[in-house]
Design a protein around this motif. Structure first.
Motif, PDB file in Angstrom:
ATOM      1  N   ALA A 100      20.819  34.335  44.625  1.00  0.00           N
ATOM      2  CA  ALA A 100      19.653  34.348  45.522  1.00  0.00           C
ATOM      3  C   ALA A 100      18.466  35.033  44.859  1.00  0.00           C
ATOM      4  O   ALA A 100      17.315  34.587  44.987  1.00  0.00           O
ATOM      5  N   GLY A 101      18.733  36.128  44.133  1.00  0.00           N
ATOM      6  CA  GLY A 101      17.644  36.819  43.446  1.00  0.00           C
ATOM      7  C   GLY A 101      17.015  35.973  42.356  1.00  0.00           C
ATOM      8  O   GLY A 101      15.785  35.948  42.200  1.00  0.00           O
ATOM      9  N   ARG A 102      17.844  35.270  41.580  1.00  0.00           N
ATOM     10  CA  ARG A 102      17.312  34.386  40.544  1.00  0.00           C
ATOM     11  C   ARG A 102      16.454  33.281  41.164  1.00  0.00           C
ATOM     12  O   ARG A 102      15.388  32.937  40.640  1.00  0.00           O
ATOM     13  N   ALA A 103      16.920  32.755  42.292  1.00  0.00           N
ATOM     14  CA  ALA A 103      16.153  31.690  42.949  1.00  0.00           C
ATOM     15  C   ALA A 103      14.816  32.209  43.459  1.00  0.00           C
ATOM     16  O   ALA A 103      13.784  31.534  43.328  1.00  0.00           O
ATOM     17  N   ALA A 104      14.804  33.399  44.046  1.00  0.00           N
ATOM     18  CA  ALA A 104      13.550  33.960  44.551  1.00  0.00           C
ATOM     19  C   ALA A 104      12.567  34.209  43.409  1.00  0.00           C
ATOM     20  O   ALA A 104      11.368  33.894  43.513  1.00  0.00           O
ATOM     21  N   ALA A 105      13.069  34.770  42.288  1.00  0.00           N
ATOM     22  CA  ALA A 105      12.189  35.018  41.150  1.00  0.00           C
ATOM     23  C   ALA A 105      11.688  33.709  40.549  1.00  0.00           C
ATOM     24  O   ALA A 105      10.511  33.584  40.171  1.00  0.00           O
ATOM     25  N   MET A 106      12.577  32.723  40.449  1.00  0.00           N
ATOM     26  CA  MET A 106      12.187  31.420  39.923  1.00  0.00           C
ATOM     27  C   MET A 106      11.089  30.788  40.772  1.00  0.00           C
ATOM     28  O   MET A 106      10.085  30.278  40.244  1.00  0.00           O
ATOM     29  N   ALA A 107      11.259  30.831  42.098  1.00  0.00           N
ATOM     30  CA  ALA A 107      10.246  30.248  42.985  1.00  0.00           C
ATOM     31  C   ALA A 107       8.922  30.992  42.865  1.00  0.00           C
ATOM     32  O   ALA A 107       7.852  30.370  42.805  1.00  0.00           O
ATOM     33  N   ALA A 108       8.981  32.336  42.802  1.00  0.00           N
ATOM     34  CA  ALA A 108       7.744  33.120  42.731  1.00  0.00           C
ATOM     35  C   ALA A 108       6.970  32.810  41.462  1.00  0.00           C
ATOM     36  O   ALA A 108       5.750  32.584  41.495  1.00  0.00           O
ATOM     37  N   VAL A 109       7.644  32.808  40.318  1.00  0.00           N
ATOM     38  CA  VAL A 109       6.943  32.556  39.056  1.00  0.00           C
ATOM     39  C   VAL A 109       6.495  31.095  38.973  1.00  0.00           C
ATOM     40  O   VAL A 109       5.384  30.796  38.520  1.00  0.00           O
ATOM     41  N   GLY A 110       7.337  30.160  39.431  1.00  0.00           N
ATOM     42  CA  GLY A 110       6.951  28.753  39.402  1.00  0.00           C
ATOM     43  C   GLY A 110       5.725  28.469  40.254  1.00  0.00           C
ATOM     44  O   GLY A 110       4.823  27.736  39.839  1.00  0.00           O
ATOM     45  N   ILE A 111       5.688  29.062  41.431  1.00  0.00           N
ATOM     46  CA  ILE A 111       4.523  28.872  42.303  1.00  0.00           C
ATOM     47  C   ILE A 111       3.299  29.548  41.699  1.00  0.00           C
ATOM     48  O   ILE A 111       2.183  29.013  41.753  1.00  0.00           O
ATOM     49  N   ALA A 112       3.499  30.729  41.102  1.00  0.00           N
ATOM     50  CA  ALA A 112       2.368  31.435  40.489  1.00  0.00           C
ATOM     51  C   ALA A 112       1.767  30.652  39.337  1.00  0.00           C
ATOM     52  O   ALA A 112       0.562  30.754  39.066  1.00  0.00           O
ATOM     53  N   LEU A 113       2.585  29.877  38.634  1.00  0.00           N
ATOM     54  CA  LEU A 113       2.040  29.047  37.558  1.00  0.00           C
ATOM     55  C   LEU A 113       1.008  28.051  38.076  1.00  0.00           C
ATOM     56  O   LEU A 113       0.114  27.633  37.339  1.00  0.00           O
ATOM     57  N   THR A 114       1.108  27.667  39.326  1.00  0.00           N
ATOM     58  CA  THR A 114       0.167  26.709  39.924  1.00  0.00           C
ATOM     59  C   THR A 114      -0.868  27.420  40.795  1.00  0.00           C
ATOM     60  O   THR A 114      -1.456  26.798  41.674  1.00  0.00           O
ATOM     61  N   ALA A 115      -1.094  28.701  40.534  1.00  0.00           N
ATOM     62  CA  ALA A 115      -1.976  29.497  41.404  1.00  0.00           C
ATOM     63  C   ALA A 115      -3.362  28.888  41.599  1.00  0.00           C
ATOM     64  O   ALA A 115      -3.895  28.942  42.716  1.00  0.00           O
ATOM     65  N   PRO A 116      -4.028  28.322  40.576  1.00  0.00           N
ATOM     66  CA  PRO A 116      -5.361  27.738  40.845  1.00  0.00           C
ATOM     67  C   PRO A 116      -5.339  26.678  41.929  1.00  0.00           C
ATOM     68  O   PRO A 116      -6.283  26.562  42.721  1.00  0.00           O
TER      69      PRO A 116
END
Length: 879
Positions: free
Chosen positions: A260-276
């Motif tokens: 669950a922790g890996r998934a949360a971190a993966m989602a956070a960084v993946g979404i942040a990559l599309t921040a603009p």
């Protein structure tokens, strides 16, 4: 019998790989690779083939003469893709940051992120612009195929099993009820069909504790393609991951928490990559004109909602469209009876599906699925995630090899569902054909496959192949018939009348506009929309029509205050229809639908940039009439604005600021009856002879006749605003008579008529000083000012946030507003003005995206170092 193991000498002997020959089997590794790739390709080909077959049977574009451009497909997506074509080929007025063609100048990056980031949209650049309808169709078709293919891959990660059977179930996902009823008309949403399995694959890698960097990139791709549906897909896959972890065999609690922790971190960084994408779109949404208020009136009745599980129909009332075809439905119904599946798994997945279904019809969770705002349209845009969950359940049932008795129990549930829902609007003749005929064939095939679970020779293999081929044909024909029946039912609804987008008539209009182009010295306005709500994007020119969720509130309110019309509470702006409005906005030529056809006209106009003496007028009381607001921006008095006086017909009631018209009496059959009210109300006013009579009553609904013609008003406060319109010329005796027929109780402003002097307008326009040169390049505007320029420069562009201007190379500052238009203080002796637009939220979004990229790079580099530091096994150990 187990194969005889090789001796050590044989194992050590070099093996030569002979070239492939006819009749010689391929190497096992190659066969495995082809098998893994073959199943997704099969799902893609079958789903796209079934959809094309349905369109061909129905005669829909591009396989028939019927247009597909219904609703937003014609009004938004074809014009926006035409705009993308212009950007890709360097022929657009503006760039990704700013669009000079619509709304007299509007931001564009949020539109691009929202409407055009589906990677398949970029195929439009490979086709002629006149064929933009075709690549828009390909966006839908390719998204169906890729979504089905990726779902096939994800199902194999969810539970191992036949790739062929996974592909057949994935066809039901690619052509689910949401696609055929909702997604087909919104190519941007179709990326959600791809995003759900993409995020699911990434989440599965978290469970397996592998490929964190690759999974993060998959999340980023899902969110970049369309963040709206990707958010729904991410929420749904978080629930799926939760069910998988909770129903997994008992084990270490820490493993579940780490996954669950890996998934949360993966989602956070993946979404942040599309921040603009998120920051620009969020700020653009906050600055946009608010949508009409949407109330979640009532949830669909339980039986009506359950009927959406049955394929082939199109109900008249809104509901989540979730059907996944007969094979998937049969297996979902059989799932509770499949004893090979542990009870906790059956309970967990059924609870998940039921919970998601309930969340679609409970207002707090409806808001959650849609970003805490009820959408202006169907409140069930997230329905595709439930279709995906149902397909997952159907695969879990099939992968555990259900017995004939268990399949029969599922068939009984489907039959009971069909009987209970027989009177629901979503159940049609096609539904009965699919459920009875297709269901019986599917049940028979699945029962035979259940019997052939243990191979017993070549004859069994041939039988299994024949049965699987029969199931493939059933899925293909059933899916095509479902798509055909839903499309045919929808096309019988008048609201789905298609738009005329890129036709010979519109292409001829585009060619005519191109011949009159004089940008940026003046605008060429396509005028009131005739082909689509975004005619300037479709036809070219620089008009006022603009339909988008990101219409800036400043733009909508400025244009409406100056006499332009709007729909949808300002989310669809219209062009000016009166001479002064056009002159103020620098419209030198325009199209008008006079006498039943579009005709081009020239018009006196101010320059796009004008130099005015002194500072902008002090902010104070807003002028009470459109005429006064136009005169303030024009800098001269050009109107007479008399009071209206009742002069016959139905007697109006005096109210504050105008007159209240009584409704016309109706007969028992609902028709108007003879009488004074039926004849309308006449008003008179006196003006100088020869003036142009302009009528302005933005919220009036009814018919208005004047000395030279009539206009139809469709006003409704504050949803629909009428444009100020010309009613003819003032007669020689100076008495202007207008006759008004209201629809129901209507208010007519006492200053609804302005008499425009053409001579004064020409003099006022001629007195305005423009720049010596003016260049509009992308999102930048540069002007050489006339000698001795002082005071302020006013740009005929709505004053949206994001502009910065510099005078003579000085510091860049945000411009002021003059009547809603951009105004830049010049000081004395200014010679050069330069302005640039940067979308709000872009810079912080890029900063967040850069930080996420550094995190991703650090994790990738750290993983590579750890891999190198691990001791490698010796050759003997590997042997």
């Amino acid at each position: 019998m187990a194969p005889t193991p090789a001796t050590p000498q044989e194992a050590a002997r070099p093996q030569e790989v002979a070239p492939s020959r006819p009749g010689r089997p391929l190497p096992a590794a190659l066969r495995g690779a082809l098998r893994r790739l073959g199943a997704p390709w099969l799902a893609a080909v079958l789903s796209m083939g079934a959809y094309c077959l349905a369109l061909a049977l129905h005669g829909s574009y591009p396989l028939g003469p019927r247009s597909r451009a219904v609703n937003d497909l014609g009004n938004q997506f074809v014009p926006f893709h035409a705009r993308l074509w212009d950007l890709l080929h360097g022929t657009a007025n503006g760039d990704l940051y700013f669009n000079w063609s619509s709304g007299y100048g509007v931001p564009f990056l949020a539109d691009f992120f929202t409407y055009l980031m589906n990677p398949f949209s970029w195929l439009v650049g490979l086709f002629p612009r006149a064929l933009a309808d075709f690549p828009v169709f390909l966006v839908t078709l390719a998204s169906i195929g890729l979504g089905a293919a990726l779902m096939t891959v994800f199902l194999g990660l969810l539970h191992p099993g036949s790739g062929w059977l996974r592909a057949l179930l994935s066809v039901g996902y690619g052509l689910c009820g949401w696609v055929l009823n909702d997604g087909f008309a919104d190519p941007m949403w179709m990326w959600g069909l791809v995003a759900l399995p993409l995020v699911g694959i990434a989440a599965d890698w978290c469970v397996r504790r592998t490929r964190w960097v690759a999974g993060t990139l998959l999340v980023a791709v899902a969110w970049a393609g369309n963040f709206y549906t990707a958010a729904m897909a991410t929420m749904a896959m978080a629930l799926v991951l939760g069910v998988r972890l909770l129903t997994a065999p008992p084990g270490a609690r820490g493993d579940r928490l780490r996954a669950a922790g890996r998934a949360a971190a993966m989602a956070a960084v993946g979404i942040a990559l599309t921040a603009p994408v998120l920051t620009v779109s969020l700020l653009a949404s906050r600055a946009a004109q608010p949508a009409p208020e949407v109330l979640y009136r009532h949830r669909p009745p339980p039986l009506y909602q359950l009927a959406q599980l049955l394929p082939g129909g199109h109900g008249g009332s809104p509901a989540p469209n979730i059907f996944i075809g007969v094979p998937g439905l049969l297996l979902v119904a059989a799932f509770p009876f499949v004893r090979a599946v542990p009870p906790r798994v059956r309970i967990g997945w059924y609870a998940l599906a039921a919970g998601v279904a309930v969340s679609f019809v409970w207002k707090p969770t409806v808001l959650l699925w849609h970003g805490l705002a009820l959408p202006n349209g169907s409140p069930y845009r997230a329905a595709f995630v439930l279709s995906g969950i149902l397909v997952m359940i159907s695969w879990l049932a099939l992968a555990h090899r259900p017995r004939p008795r268990e399949l029969a129990a599922g068939a009984g549930l489907v039959a009971l569902l069909a009987v209970l829902c027989r009177d629901q609007g979503a159940v049609s003749t096609a539904t009965w054909v699919l459920v009875a005929g297709g269901g019986a064939a599917t049940l028979a095939v699945l029962a035979v496959l259940a019997v052939l679970t243990v191979p017993s020779g070549a004859r069994t293999d041939r039988t299994r192949t024949a049965v699987t081929a029969a199931l493939t044909g059933t899925v293909l024909l059933g899916s095509a018939y479902t798509a055909f029946s839903v499309t045919a039912a929808r096309d019988r609804i008048a609201w789905f009348r298609p738009k005329t987008t890129l036709t010979p008539a519109s292409l001829a209009v585009r060619a005519g506009l191109a011949g009159r182009a004089d940008w940026p010295r003046s605008r060429t306005d396509p005028g009131p929309h005739e082909f689509a709500n975004n005619d300037p994007l479709l036809l070219g020119g620089e008009g006022g029509s603009y339909y988008s969720s990101y219409v800036p509130a400043v733009t909508a309110r400025t244009l409406q205050a100056l006499g332009a019309g709007w729909y949808m509470r300002g989310r669809h702006t219209l062009s000016f229809e009166d001479p002064v409005g056009r002159a103020v906005m620098g419209v030198g030529s325009y199209l008008s639908a006079a006498h039943g056809r579009l005709t081009a006209y020239r018009a006196p106009h101010a320059p796009l940039l004008t130099v005015r003496d002194g500072p902008p007028p002090a902010a104070g009381g807003e002028p009470s009439t459109v005429f006064a607001r136009q005169e303030r921006l024009l800098g001269a008095a050009v109107y007479e604005v008399p009071r209206l006086t009742p002069a016959g017909g139905a007697v109006p009631l005096p109210v504050r600021g105008g007159w209240l018209l009584p409704p016309a009496p109706l007969s028992a059959a609902g028709r108007q009856v003879a009488g004074p009210a039926a004849a309308g109300t006449a008003f008179t006013a006196r003006c100088a002879p020869g003036g142009v009579v302009v009528w302005s009553a933005p919220w009036f609904a009814g018919r208005v006749g004047g000395p030279g013609g009539h206009v139809e008003g469709a006003g409704k406060y504050d949803i629909t605003a009428n444009a100020a319109s010309v009613l003819g010329r003032v007669p020689a005796d100076g008495e202007v008579t207008v006759r008004v027929h209201g629809q129901g109780w209507q208010v007519v402003p006492e200053r609804a008529v302005g008499c425009l002097s053409p001579r004064r307008l020409a003099a006022a326009v001629g007195a305005l000083r423009g720049p010596r040169t003016l260049t509009a390049d992308g999102h930048r505007l540069t002007a050489r000012l006339p000698r001795g320029a002082a005071g302020r420069a006013v740009l005929a562009v709505p004053a949206v946030a994001g502009w910065s201007c510099a005078v003579d190379g000085g510091p860049s500052r945000a411009p002021a507003s003059d009547g809603g238009l951009l105004a830049v203080p010049l000081g004395r002796g200014a010679g050069r003005l330069s302005c640039a637009y940067v979308p709000p939220g872009l810079r912080p979004g890029l900063a967040v995206s850069g930080a996420a990229g550094l995190v991703l790079a650090a994790v990738a580099f750290g993983g590579r170092l750890r891999g190198r530091s691990r001791p490698r096994p010796s050759k003997e150990a590997r042997a």
